[in-house]
Design a protein around this motif. Structure first.
Motif, short mmCIF file in Angstrom:
data_model
loop_
_atom_site.label_atom_id
_atom_site.label_comp_id
_atom_site.label_asym_id
_atom_site.label_seq_id
_atom_site.Cartn_x
_atom_site.Cartn_y
_atom_site.Cartn_z
N MET A 39 0.84 -1.19 0.00
CA MET A 39 0.00 0.00 0.00
C MET A 39 0.87 1.25 0.00
O MET A 39 0.80 2.07 0.89
CB MET A 39 -0.92 -0.01 1.22
N ARG A 40 1.70 1.38 -1.02
CA ARG A 40 2.57 2.53 -1.12
C ARG A 40 1.98 3.57 -2.06
O ARG A 40 1.42 3.23 -3.10
CB ARG A 40 3.96 2.12 -1.61
N PHE A 41 2.14 4.82 -1.68
CA PHE A 41 1.60 5.92 -2.46
C PHE A 41 2.68 6.53 -3.35
O PHE A 41 3.82 6.66 -2.94
CB PHE A 41 1.07 7.01 -1.53
N GLY A 42 2.27 6.91 -4.53
CA GLY A 42 3.13 7.72 -5.39
C GLY A 42 2.95 9.18 -5.03
O GLY A 42 2.38 9.52 -4.00
#
Lengths: 116, 111
Positions: B99-102
């Motif tokens: 669940m990584r955000f750009g």
């Protein structure tokens, strides 16, 4: 809809003290919770992933002894910033997910930590 | 690293449709596309998600290309309150660690 409550919304503490932030899923059981930090004008950076009843998995570069995460129940996870320093000042955000299906992640409203 | 790329910023006139693109060229067959937005100093808000079919809810529509390598979030009638940073994320449903955000797209709706 699903609600995640984060407390406190803001906190000011002195350098060297510890601060605990709580994250609760109010109407669902969260098998997994995520902790993020966000600096001004930047995106969310994942700090750690915690599964209920097990140790958190920390992202590279995040000190596990400084950022203590406890996920003792399916509705509560806590992040404790130990021996806080001014550089720890940031916006901390938690999120929770219901199960391993395609349910969306739900976020708390964040905690603004200021270390003086 | 995030698996998506989005334009840094976009402007949209109030009342017009806002179309926010997202590239996810390495998406795998069982990864969903999720969209969130973040208004200043608040936690991200879920908007919509989909796998391969187009989706619509009360907030927005999600158009996913046939090859699934890109998608577009559509806000049909943008209002000033839609000004926010919009994030596109791809996620494996059984891999809750991903669940990584750009960097997201900063949408500014102008009167």
């Amino acid at each position: 809809g699903a609600v995640v409550s984060q407390h406190p919304s803001w906190v000011i503490c002195k350098s060297g003290t510890s601060v605990k932030i709580e994250c609760r899923s109010l109407d669902f059981q969260a098998t997994t919770m995520f902790w993020y930090r966000q600096f001004p004008k930047q995106s969310l950076m994942l700090m750690a992933t915690s599964n209920e009843g097990s140790k958190a998995t920390y992202e590279q570069g995040v000190e596990k002894d400084k950022f203590l995460i406890n996920h003792a129940s399916l509705t509560l996870s806590t992040l404790t910033v130990t021996s806080a320093h001014p550089e720890d000042s940031s916006f901390y955000i938690c999120s929770a997910i219901r199960t391993t299906d395609n349910s969306p992640l739900h976020f708390g409203n964040g905690t603004r930590l200021t270390v003086t | 690293d995030a698996k998506t790329t989005q334009p840094t910023s976009m402007d949209c006139a109030e009342g017009r449709a806002a179309n926010l693109p997202c590239n996810h060229s390495t998406i795998s067959g069982n990864e969903y596309v999720y969209w969130y937005r973040q208004i200043h100093s608040q936690g991200p808000q879920y908007i919509i998600h989909g796998l391969k079919n187009n989706e619509t809810n009360e907030m927005a529509s999600l158009i996913i290309t046939e090859d699934r390598k890109s998608s577009t979030l559509i806000l049909p009638h943008a209002t000033l309150r839609d000004t926010a940073v919009y994030y596109c994320i791809v996620r494996l449903t059984y891999n809750n660690n991903d669940m990584r955000f750009g960097a997201g797209t900063r949408l500014t709706v102008k009167p």
